[in-house]
Design a protein around this motif. Structure first.
Motif, PDB file in Angstrom:
ATOM      1  N   GLN A 187     -14.388   2.130 -16.291  1.00 53.58           N
ATOM      2  CA  GLN A 187     -15.308   3.251 -16.343  1.00 53.58           C
ATOM      3  C   GLN A 187     -16.748   2.749 -16.259  1.00 53.58           C
ATOM      4  N   GLY A 188     -17.644   3.678 -15.937  1.00 52.43           N
ATOM      5  CA  GLY A 188     -19.056   3.328 -15.883  1.00 52.43           C
ATOM      6  C   GLY A 188     -19.445   2.690 -14.566  1.00 52.43           C
ATOM      7  N   MET A 189     -20.568   1.974 -14.608  1.00 52.90           N
ATOM      8  CA  MET A 189     -21.118   1.347 -13.410  1.00 52.90           C
ATOM      9  C   MET A 189     -20.954  -0.164 -13.469  1.00 52.90           C
ATOM     10  N   SER A 190     -20.991  -0.763 -12.301  1.00 53.42           N
ATOM     11  CA  SER A 190     -20.907  -2.218 -12.231  1.00 53.42           C
ATOM     12  C   SER A 190     -22.184  -2.838 -12.789  1.00 53.42           C
ATOM     13  N   TYR A 238     -15.323  -0.008 -10.249  1.00 51.59           N
ATOM     14  CA  TYR A 238     -15.953   0.796 -11.294  1.00 51.59           C
ATOM     15  C   TYR A 238     -15.934   2.274 -10.928  1.00 51.59           C
ATOM     16  N   GLU A 239     -16.195   3.083 -11.932  1.00 47.11           N
ATOM     17  CA  GLU A 239     -16.189   4.532 -11.757  1.00 47.11           C
ATOM     18  C   GLU A 239     -17.222   4.984 -10.732  1.00 47.11           C
ATOM     19  N   CYS A 240     -18.296   4.226 -10.612  1.00 46.94           N
ATOM     20  CA  CYS A 240     -19.349   4.592  -9.664  1.00 46.94           C
ATOM     21  C   CYS A 240     -18.914   4.381  -8.213  1.00 46.94           C
TER      22      CYS A 240
END
Length: 207
Positions: free
Chosen positions: A131-134, A83-85
């Motif tokens: 994208q985004g968080m898990s 993920y993006e995080c």
């Protein structure tokens, strides 16, 4: 001379008689065997008993051995989602039946947008970036410190993600015990517990 001729005649007669008797004996013996059952090879045992591999399994094994560099029935599929995080989630499953026999190129066409990062008979590693968080980060949060301020983070203290919100509580206003807890990370199970812990920390800052 007459005596010699008679001896030759007797010898020839005996030879012809012996030959005739031998032929008659062999003929009778051959005729007698016609009524006997054929004595062929013994029947082979029936190997189709429970526990033997089925013909389908033999065909599949033969196909696998003749097609190197393809997915086998024992191949494990490892899925990595990054993920993006910066965090990732992984899970492993056996190769689905419909994928058995596929080559690397054939598999790549079937699994888009996944990317093959490792391909072997034992294990195939697939990667996908999102994208985004898990999901694990979104479902958890904890309280920590950032730039001298008490801050709420997504994730767990051991797997910290991006900040969720910042407070106006100075970390330097907290007593040593609470400050140590803050630096370690204070996990909270939900919004209600989060508000309760923040109120307790704010009371030290207000005092």
């Amino acid at each position: 001379m007459n005596r010699r001729n008679r001896l030759l005649t007797v010898c020839l007669t005996l030879m012809l008689l012996s030959a005739g008797l031998s032929y008659a004996y062999l003929s009778l013996k051959g005729t007698g065997n016609l009524d006997k059952p054929d004595e062929g090879l013994p029947d082979l045992p029936n190997l189709d008993y429970q526990g033997n591999a089925s013909s389908r399994e033999f065909q599949q094994a033969s196909m696998e051995l003749s097609d190197p560099g393809k997915i086998r029935s024992f191949t494990q599929m490892l899925y990595r989602t990054v993920y993006e995080c910066g965090h990732e989630e992984t899970h492993t499953i056996p190769a689905p039946h419909e994928m058995i026999g596929l080559s690397k190129d054939a598999l790549a066409k079937e699994i888009e947008p996944w990317i093959i990062t490792e391909f072997s008979e034992d294990q195939i590693v697939l990667l996908q970036k999102r994208q985004g968080m898990s999901l694990s980060c979104l479902k958890t949060m904890h309280i920590g410190e950032k730039d001298g301020w008490v801050t709420v983070f997504y994730g767990t203290p051991d797997n910290r993600c991006r900040p969720k919100s910042a407070t106006r509580i100075k970390a330097s206003d907290l007593p040593p015990g609470e400050l140590d807890d803050l630096k370690t990370g204070i996990p909270v199970s939900g919004e209600e517990e989060l508000l309760r812990v923040l109120e307790a920390l704010a009371s030290w800052s207000d005092g």
